[in-house]
Write an enzyme that holds these catalytic residues in place. Structure first.
Site, PDB file in Angstrom:
ATOM      1  N   GLY A   1       2.126   2.464  10.854  1.00 35.52           N
ATOM      2  CA  GLY A   1       3.079   3.560  10.707  1.00 35.52           C
ATOM      3  C   GLY A   1       3.756   3.975  12.000  1.00 35.52           C
TER       4      GLY A   1
ATOM      5  CG  ASN B   1      -1.736   1.254   1.331  1.00 35.45           C
ATOM      6  OD1 ASN B   1      -1.873   1.990   0.351  1.00 35.45           O
ATOM      7  ND2 ASN B   1      -2.311   1.505   2.499  1.00 35.45           N
TER       8      ASN B   1
ATOM      9  CE  LYS C   1       0.008   3.759   4.683  1.00 40.36           C
ATOM     10  NZ  LYS C   1      -0.235   3.989   6.084  1.00 40.36           N
TER      11      LYS C   1
ATOM     12  CD  GLU D   1      -3.977  -2.368   7.426  1.00 38.20           C
ATOM     13  OE1 GLU D   1      -2.801  -2.584   7.108  1.00 38.20           O
ATOM     14  OE2 GLU D   1      -4.618  -1.384   7.055  1.00 38.20           O
TER      15      GLU D   1
ATOM     16  CD  GLU E   1      -3.224   5.877   6.429  1.00 35.33           C
ATOM     17  OE1 GLU E   1      -3.207   5.926   5.182  1.00 35.33           O
ATOM     18  OE2 GLU E   1      -2.267   5.446   7.102  1.00 35.33           O
TER      19      GLU E   1
ATOM     20  CG  HIS F   1      -6.030   2.055   5.069  1.00 35.14           C
ATOM     21  ND1 HIS F   1      -5.623   3.033   5.945  1.00 35.14           N
ATOM     22  CD2 HIS F   1      -4.969   1.210   4.924  1.00 35.14           C
ATOM     23  CE1 HIS F   1      -4.372   2.796   6.307  1.00 35.14           C
ATOM     24  NE2 HIS F   1      -3.948   1.694   5.713  1.00 35.14           N
TER      25      HIS F   1
ATOM     26  CB  SER G   1       4.861  -1.378  12.245  1.00 38.43           C
ATOM     27  OG  SER G   1       4.403  -0.053  12.430  1.00 38.43           O
TER      28      SER G   1
HETATM   29  C1  PEP Z   1      -0.916   0.423   6.073  1.00 33.27           C
HETATM   30  O1  PEP Z   1      -0.771   1.389   5.355  1.00 33.27           O
HETATM   31  O2  PEP Z   1      -1.983  -0.190   6.046  1.00 33.27           O
HETATM   32  C2  PEP Z   1       0.177  -0.006   6.929  1.00 33.27           C
HETATM   33  C3  PEP Z   1       0.058  -1.145   7.549  1.00 33.27           C
HETATM   34  O3  PEP Z   1       1.236   0.828   7.017  1.00 33.27           O
HETATM   35  P1  PEP Z   1       2.639   0.486   7.759  1.00 33.27           P
HETATM   36  O4  PEP Z   1       3.131  -0.819   7.200  1.00 33.27           O
HETATM   37  O5  PEP Z   1       3.527   1.625   7.400  1.00 33.27           O
HETATM   38  O6  PEP Z   1       2.360   0.385   9.217  1.00 33.27           O
END
Ligand code: PEP
Length: 248
Positions: free
Chosen positions: A169, A11, A13, A163, A94, A92, A208
């Site tokens: 992040g 992803n 983003k 998630e 976000e 997601h 992460s």
């Molecule tokens: C995400 O964008 O869904 C995500 C898991 O980001 P990260 O791996 O940076 O935590």
């Protein structure tokens, strides 16, 4: 022997460039079989720049719940298919937090995606406060029920991504045991809708994930891969994660 083939999702983003498209496709093209299913979800403008017939698929990070019409700035499921996407990330955290996406809209998006022949990757997860208040399973049940209670047939066409919001992040990954406990709950919860589909559905983990911590996560019975943000922008790291997933 694991029945569900692992899935590793990038992803990007609102990151990336044409240079990254080139570097990532070059790096993935030389990975040796067997590989997991690999999916790159860049900003949609980059979809058409990836080579066709690669050893990975392409997806989008969001789409409209509408089919067509006066919805300025939106992109439809059919348009994503035309641009080469086979999957779309939906719900997601976000999108939920920054753009106010409600369970009802997310549910409609999953339906529209499936109807258009896209595989939705439904993201679910709890905040740190919800975890600390021991509401994690309750929150996840609500997010899953919002989509599948009235539309259980969609489960057989979906991927689910757990998630935890506190892990996205932040560098604070869920432990393999924490993640496995939740993945197992998700699979058991989904079984009330369709036992076979719940057994077959890929439940991937996001939060992460790095080349250093993915192996232990992939070793868990109900973790069928990963959704990766930050580390998916680093070609070497993402390639290494794909290589480790194929062995899980
Ligand atoms: C995400 O964008 O869904 C995500 C898991 O980001 P990260 O791996 O940076 O935590």
């Amino acid at each position: 022997m694991r029945q569900r083939k692992p899935l590793v999702v990038a992803n990007w983003k609102m990151n990336g460039s044409l240079d990254l498209v080139q570097q990532m496709s070059d790096a993935l093209s030389v990975l040796k079989q067997p590989l997991p299913d690999i999916l790159i979800c860049p900003p949609v403008i980059f979809l058409s720049y990836f080579p066709k017939h690669a050893n990975y698929k392409l997806g989008a990070q969001n789409m409209s719940e509408q089919l067509v019409g006066a919805f300025t700035g939106e992109i439809s499921a059919d348009m994503l298919r035309t641009a080469g996407a086979s999957h779309v990330i939906i719900g997601h955290s976000e999108r939920r937090a920054l753009y106010g996406e409600l369970d009802s809209v997310i549910s409609q998006k999953v339906k529209v995606a499936v109807d258009a022949g896209l595989t939705p990757i439904l993201c679910v997860g709890e905040t740190l406060q919800q975890r600390e208040e021991e509401k994690t399973l309750q929150v996840l049940a609500r997010q899953l029920d919002a989509v599948y209670a009235a539309q259980p047939h969609l489960l057989a066409h979906s991927v689910v991504s757990y998630e935890p919001i506190w892990a996205i992040g932040t560098g604070q990954t869920a432990t393999p045991q924490q993640a496995q406990q939740v993945h197992q709950f998700i699979r058991q919860h989904l079984a009330q809708y369709d036992v076979q589909a719940a057994d077959a559905v890929k439940i991937i983990y996001g939060g992460s994930v790095t080349a250093a911590n993915c192996e232990a996560l992939f070793a868990e019975a109900d973790i069928d891969g990963a959704l990766i943000g930050g580390a998916s922008l680093k070609v070497a790291d993402f390639s290494a994660i794909c290589t480790m997933a194929k062995d899980s």
